[in-house]
Scaffold this active site. Structure first.
Site, PDB file in Angstrom:
ATOM      1  N   LYS A   1       0.888  -1.452   0.137  1.00  0.00           N
ATOM      2  CA  LYS A   1       0.170   0.059  -0.282  1.00  0.00           C
ATOM      3  C   LYS A   1       0.969   1.512   0.020  1.00  0.00           C
ATOM      4  O   LYS A   1       0.514   1.924  -0.888  1.00  0.00           O
ATOM      5  CB  LYS A   1      -0.901   0.225   0.718  1.00  0.00           C
ATOM      6  CG  LYS A   1      -1.627  -1.033   1.295  1.00  0.00           C
ATOM      7  CD  LYS A   1      -3.093  -1.012   2.248  1.00  0.00           C
ATOM      8  CE  LYS A   1      -3.970  -2.165   2.394  1.00  0.00           C
ATOM      9  NZ  LYS A   1      -5.942  -1.605   3.158  1.00  0.00           N
TER      10      LYS A   1
ATOM     11  N   ASP B   1     -10.155   2.626   2.140  1.00  0.00           N
ATOM     12  CA  ASP B   1      -9.585   1.850   3.354  1.00  0.00           C
ATOM     13  C   ASP B   1     -10.490   2.601   4.714  1.00  0.00           C
ATOM     14  O   ASP B   1     -11.808   2.109   5.482  1.00  0.00           O
ATOM     15  CB  ASP B   1      -8.259   1.536   3.926  1.00  0.00           C
ATOM     16  CG  ASP B   1      -7.968   0.427   3.736  1.00  0.00           C
ATOM     17  OD1 ASP B   1      -8.611  -0.810   3.393  1.00  0.00           O
ATOM     18  OD2 ASP B   1      -6.620   0.347   3.093  1.00  0.00           O
TER      19      ASP B   1
ATOM     20  N   ILE C   1     -10.180  -4.212  14.013  1.00  0.00           N
ATOM     21  CA  ILE C   1     -10.366  -3.860  12.022  1.00  0.00           C
ATOM     22  C   ILE C   1     -10.248  -5.134  12.199  1.00  0.00           C
ATOM     23  O   ILE C   1     -10.129  -5.587  10.954  1.00  0.00           O
ATOM     24  CB  ILE C   1      -9.718  -3.308  11.509  1.00  0.00           C
ATOM     25  CG1 ILE C   1      -7.980  -3.435  12.002  1.00  0.00           C
ATOM     26  CG2 ILE C   1     -10.124  -1.636  12.356  1.00  0.00           C
ATOM     27  CD1 ILE C   1      -7.566  -2.538  11.231  1.00  0.00           C
TER      28      ILE C   1
END
Ligand code: ATR
Length: 286
Positions: free
Chosen positions: A70, A107, A223
């Protein structure tokens, strides 16, 4: 036989565990988009640039990225969406017909959309605690601050990373309080606790934080979605607190990417049902 397949995918290392291919292909089937396919691609860190150039050359329309790509994708982009710039990471890429790369990060949107379904109070008056200071924490932090959060404690095992991250986001949002908090077993009183660390992924008796300082109205959000009830969430549930895992965040980050690529909303309810059935089988292996 359809010979005009529009190909998308997800890159990562490892990639076999990713639920994204299942999720996107289910959504294509649900909406009758039979010309689209979404595949997992195992791409190691050292092959990222070659993989991206290959996807441009092959006419792939876009891709998602997961660990470890990422952050490394950011300098490869021709254009960066403001949220991706703020987070410093890209999880969704559009490859234009001319090969141009546009980087997004969905996200934070995924997290916030899921949170908003659980918790409707305005965020600006709440004490919020974020555990972790890595890439996932950056996404959560950016989303919380954009949604008006005003009092955020950042707690990380390596305290210096919490200090650096708090300073960086305080520069972007100078009127808010983003404070590093020392890593202690007892969590400070907070209405909303969000775990972005891998602390909860293995249930082999790692020390779970002491939650006795949290108010009864607290929501504890992890998460992580596998296991569905992490040790942290189990402890919070045992205290009678509201808990939520990251499955909703996963779905909503995917839904935003789906919309960026197709211009249509993802059929979220069908995807959620499908994932729950799929995970019923998968829970034997995760
Ligand atoms: P991600 O992109 O998933 O956030 P990352 O950038 O590698 O991944 O960050 C991982 C986060 O999980 C960090 O905050 C890390 O803490 P350190 O900065 O101290 O390394 C945290 N983390 C990982 N394993 C942990 C553990 N066993 N206990 C506490 N925190 C942990």
């Amino acid at each position: 036989m359809n010979n005009t397949i529009r190909l998308l995918g997800v890159i990562g290392d490892p990639i076999h565990h990713s639920l994204s291919p299942f999720m996107h292909n289910l959504a294509y089937a649900e909406l009758g988009m039979s010309d689209r396919q979404y595949l997992p691609f195992h791409v190691r860190a050292e092959n990222l640039t070659a993989a991206v150039r290959g996807m441009q050359a092959l006419g792939i329309e876009g891709f998602n990225a997961t660990i470890p790509h990422k952050e490394q994708l950011v300098p490869l982009m021709d254009e960066l969406d403001p949220m991706a710039r703020l987070i410093g990471a890209v999880n969704t890429v559009v490859i234009r017909p001319d090969g141009g790369l546009i980087g997004y990060n969905t996200d934070g949107y995924g997290f916030l959309t899921d949170l908003r379904g659980l918790f409707t109070e305005p965020l600006h008056d709440l004490e919020i605690l974020v555990l972790g200071a890595g890439g996932a924490a950056r996404g959560v932090l950016a989303a919380l601050l954009q949604a008006g959060a005003n009092r955020i404690g950042l707690m990380n095992r390596t305290h210096d990373r919490a200090v650096t991250l708090a300073q960086e986001f305080s520069r972007h949002f100078p009127d808010r309080r983003v404070m590093p908090v020392p890593w202690t077993r007892t969590l400070p009183a907070s209405r909303l606790v969000i775990n972005t660390t891998s602390l909860g992924m293995d249930s082999s008796g790692e020390t779970v934080p002491d939650l006795s300082g949290l108010p009864e109205s607290a929501l504890v959000y992890d998460i992580v979605y596998a296991p569905p009830l992490t040790p942290l969430l189990a402890a919070a549930q045992a205290r009678g607190l509201q808990v939520e895992n990251g499955l909703g965040m996963l779905i909503h980050q995917g839904a935003k990417a789906f919309e960026i690529w197709t211009g249509q909303p993802m059929p979220v309810a069908a995807v959620r049902r499908g994932l729950k059935e799929q995970r019923g089988v998968m829970s034997l292996v995760v």
